[in-house]
Write an enzyme that holds these catalytic residues in place. Structure first.
Site, PDB file in Angstrom:
ATOM      1  N   GLU A   1       0.820  -1.217   0.000  1.00 30.48           N
ATOM      2  CA  GLU A   1       0.000   0.000   0.000  1.00 30.48           C
ATOM      3  C   GLU A   1       0.848   1.260   0.000  1.00 30.48           C
ATOM      4  OE1 GLU A   1      -3.828  -0.037   0.797  1.00 30.48           O
ATOM      5  OE2 GLU A   1      -3.827  -2.122   0.145  1.00 30.48           O
TER       6      GLU A   1
ATOM      7  N   CYS B   1      -2.666  11.266   3.925  1.00 27.99           N
ATOM      8  CA  CYS B   1      -3.084  10.302   2.886  1.00 27.99           C
ATOM      9  C   CYS B   1      -3.065  10.943   1.520  1.00 27.99           C
ATOM     10  CB  CYS B   1      -4.517   9.824   3.133  1.00 27.99           C
ATOM     11  SG  CYS B   1      -4.784   9.059   4.723  1.00 27.99           S
TER      12      CYS B   1
ATOM     13  N   HIS C   1      -3.863   1.703   7.703  1.00 22.93           N
ATOM     14  CA  HIS C   1      -2.481   1.964   7.268  1.00 22.93           C
ATOM     15  C   HIS C   1      -1.725   2.498   8.486  1.00 22.93           C
ATOM     16  CE1 HIS C   1      -4.241   2.815   3.026  1.00 22.93           C
ATOM     17  NE2 HIS C   1      -3.630   1.641   2.991  1.00 22.93           N
TER      18      HIS C   1
HETATM   19  O1  SUG Z   1      -7.779   2.876   0.997  1.00 19.87           O
HETATM   20  N1  SUG Z   1     -10.560   4.995   1.307  1.00 19.87           N
HETATM   21  C1  SUG Z   1      -9.126   4.828   1.255  1.00 19.87           C
HETATM   22  C2  SUG Z   1      -8.437   5.807   2.181  1.00 19.87           C
HETATM   23  C3  SUG Z   1      -6.955   5.798   2.010  1.00 19.87           C
HETATM   24  C4  SUG Z   1      -6.244   6.593   3.059  1.00 19.87           C
HETATM   25  N2  SUG Z   1      -4.847   6.571   2.851  1.00 19.87           N
HETATM   26  C5  SUG Z   1      -3.907   6.534   3.806  1.00 19.87           C
HETATM   27  N3  SUG Z   1      -4.184   6.224   5.037  1.00 19.87           N
HETATM   28  N4  SUG Z   1      -2.710   6.758   3.458  1.00 19.87           N
HETATM   29  C6  SUG Z   1      -8.728   3.393   1.594  1.00 19.87           C
HETATM   30  O2  SUG Z   1      -9.349   2.807   2.475  1.00 19.87           O
HETATM   31  C7  SUG Z   1     -12.845   4.566   0.570  1.00 19.87           C
HETATM   32  C8  SUG Z   1     -13.567   4.578  -0.739  1.00 19.87           C
HETATM   33  C9  SUG Z   1     -15.044   4.289  -0.586  1.00 19.87           C
HETATM   34  O3  SUG Z   1     -15.430   3.575   0.339  1.00 19.87           O
HETATM   35  O4  SUG Z   1     -15.838   4.770  -1.432  1.00 19.87           O
HETATM   36  C10 SUG Z   1     -11.340   4.394   0.401  1.00 19.87           C
HETATM   37  O5  SUG Z   1     -10.893   3.749  -0.504  1.00 19.87           O
END
Ligand code: SUG
Length: 442
Positions: free
Chosen positions: A170, A354, A237
């Site tokens: 990731e 993020c 994460h």
């Molecule tokens: O991968 N949310 C992302 C958020 C990513 C955050 N990134 C870091 N922490 N670096 C994920 O979970 C939600 C999309 C939805 O449910 O429509 C989403 O993919």
């Protein structure tokens, strides 16, 4: 040595589909109405703030969504409108996967090993496979295409294809780099998860992390295990519970499975190591995760370090009291707090950290980056104007079967590429080349 931040420009299809199990904000907001225009403007306001703090700022582009190739591969056929309507009617959750604007969270775009850390003195980037979540696993070809354009100069950069899909990766969200200064050789700590038998998946696999250190020839790299308790509490994460900059670790006490071993490692390996930690007794893990305190963008500024925080951190009393204690203590390198409204992204579990990929670069390497992706004040203003005119104001779940929205989203993205001077055909060719190179290597 400057640190380039590449933020994901929030795409015109930003919506709340609840696609990420273990991401509490995203699942709690499943089915709510999103505001793509406001989301993109909030992100641009953050980029303007970063520029004002002296951070070079660029963007990664929203991907072409809805991803009709996915829906066709899943057996829907006919013209685009028919494919979209049929998928939305028969399998709305699959249609939502095709619409996801999740490429906005560029901390998951790649893992980055800056030049001072690597054997050949180049900056190495490996695009993340994001294999654990179906909507995110679609991202890497378009991300790789953009990284190949941005970092095309092989004198300075090596851009790698993803680690094979069997090993979830990731990206930088699970990487912490420690160094006395950006230009000094760093210690790279890659954080993986296990959480065997838990409710939520561990998205970063240890073999992927180990592969990244090998591929990037990182001289001083270490693997560290994320706490199962943190994953169970919603830290999908590591960057939800910890962030590093220079010699500083800013983290929650319960971030790592073996806290004592991690701190001993950092004390030993990082010259001048500094720890700023929140104890569980002052901030329960649940509050840290709900407020995204540790998903702050932690950056070096002239007189030390600054934290760029989401509004939710200021609105959580114990978190804000902790932050005020941190900045009041002269022994801490963090001297200033900047609060940003990132509500639209936050409701999908994406905070300030993020939304950005950090790439520390010497001046000559920064000068070699494709300028079409870089921002200044004037370009931010032009992007704001474009977003205000072309991005949809709202998206409700039932809109995901509407071909008009698909046309609107495509036209908005085309206008963006036009504004930036990036021909769609050039991006498409880079994407095919990226995907083809991987197939050839397999
Ligand atoms: O991968 N949310 C992302 C958020 C990513 C955050 N990134 C870091 N922490 N670096 C994920 O979970 C939600 C999309 C939805 O449910 O429509 C989403 O993919």
């Amino acid at each position: 040595m400057p640190e380039l931040h590449l933020d994901g420009l929030v795409g015109p299809t930003h919506n709340y589909a609840g696609l990420s199990l273990g991401n509490l904000a995203a699942t709690a907001n499943q089915g709510s109405v999103s505001a793509p225009r406001a989301a993109a403007l909030q992100g641009l306001a953050k980029m303007r703030l970063m520029l004002s703090l002296g951070v070079p700022q660029g963007i990664l582009l929203p991907h072409d969504r809805p991803n009709l190739a996915l829906l066709r591969a899943m057996g829907f056929d006919g013209d685009d409108a028919r494919v979209l309507r049929a998928a939305a009617a028969e399998d709305p959750a699959l249609a939502a996967v095709a619409w996801s604007a999740s490429a906005m969270w560029t901390a998951n775009a790649a893992t980055v090993s800056p030049a001072p850390d690597t054997a050949d003195g180049r900056t190495h980037l490996s695009v993340a496979n994001l294999a654990t979540m179906a909507h995110r696993a679609l991202e890497w070809p378009q991300t790789l295409a953009q990284l190949r354009l941005l970092f095309a100069d092989r004198r300075y950069f090596a851009v790698h294809p993803p680690v094979p899909q069997g090993f979830g990766d990731e990206g930088a969200a699970n990487q912490m780099r420690f160094a006395p200064a950006h230009e000094a050789p760093g210690v790279e700590v890659l954080v993986y998860g296990v959480n065997a038998g838990g409710r939520f998946p561990a998205r970063q696999h240890p073999r992927a992390s180990a592969a990244l250190l090998r591929r990037h020839s990182v001289a001083r790299g270490h693997l560290v295990r994320q706490a199962d308790d943190a994953i169970e509490a919603g830290a999908f994460h590591n960057d939800v519970v910890a962030v590093a900059n220079g010699p500083l670790l800013f983290a929650h006490e319960q971030a790592f499975e073996d806290r004592a071993a991690v701190l001993a490692l950092l004390e030993r390996e990082v010259p001048g190591f500094v720890l700023v930690e929140a104890k569980a007794s002052e901030i329960p893990l649940a509050d840290a995760i709900q407020s995204y305190l540790f998903n702050a963008a932690l950056v070096s500024v002239d007189d030390g370090m600054a934290l760029v925080l989401p509004r939710e951190a200021r609105d959580t009393p114990n978190v804000w009291a902790f932050l005020e204690r941190v900045v009041d203590d002269p022994a801490n390198p963090i001297h200033s707090l900047h609060v940003q409204d990132l509500r639209e992204s936050m409701r999908n579990g994406g905070g300030p950290a993020c939304l950005r990929l950090r790439v520390a670069l010497e001046d000559a390497a920064l000068a070699a980056v494709d300028r079409r992706f870089l921002l200044d004040e004037a370009r931010i203003a032009a992007l704001e104007e474009l977003v205000a005119r072309r991005w949809p104001e709202r998206i409700a779940p039932h809109d995901l079967g509407n071909p008009d929205l698909m046309h609107e989203a495509r036209a908005a993205r085309a206008a963006l590429l036009d504004l930036l001077g990036i021909p769609a055909a050039e991006l498409q060719a880079a994407e095919w080349q990226a995907a083809g190179a991987l197939a050839a290597a397999a």
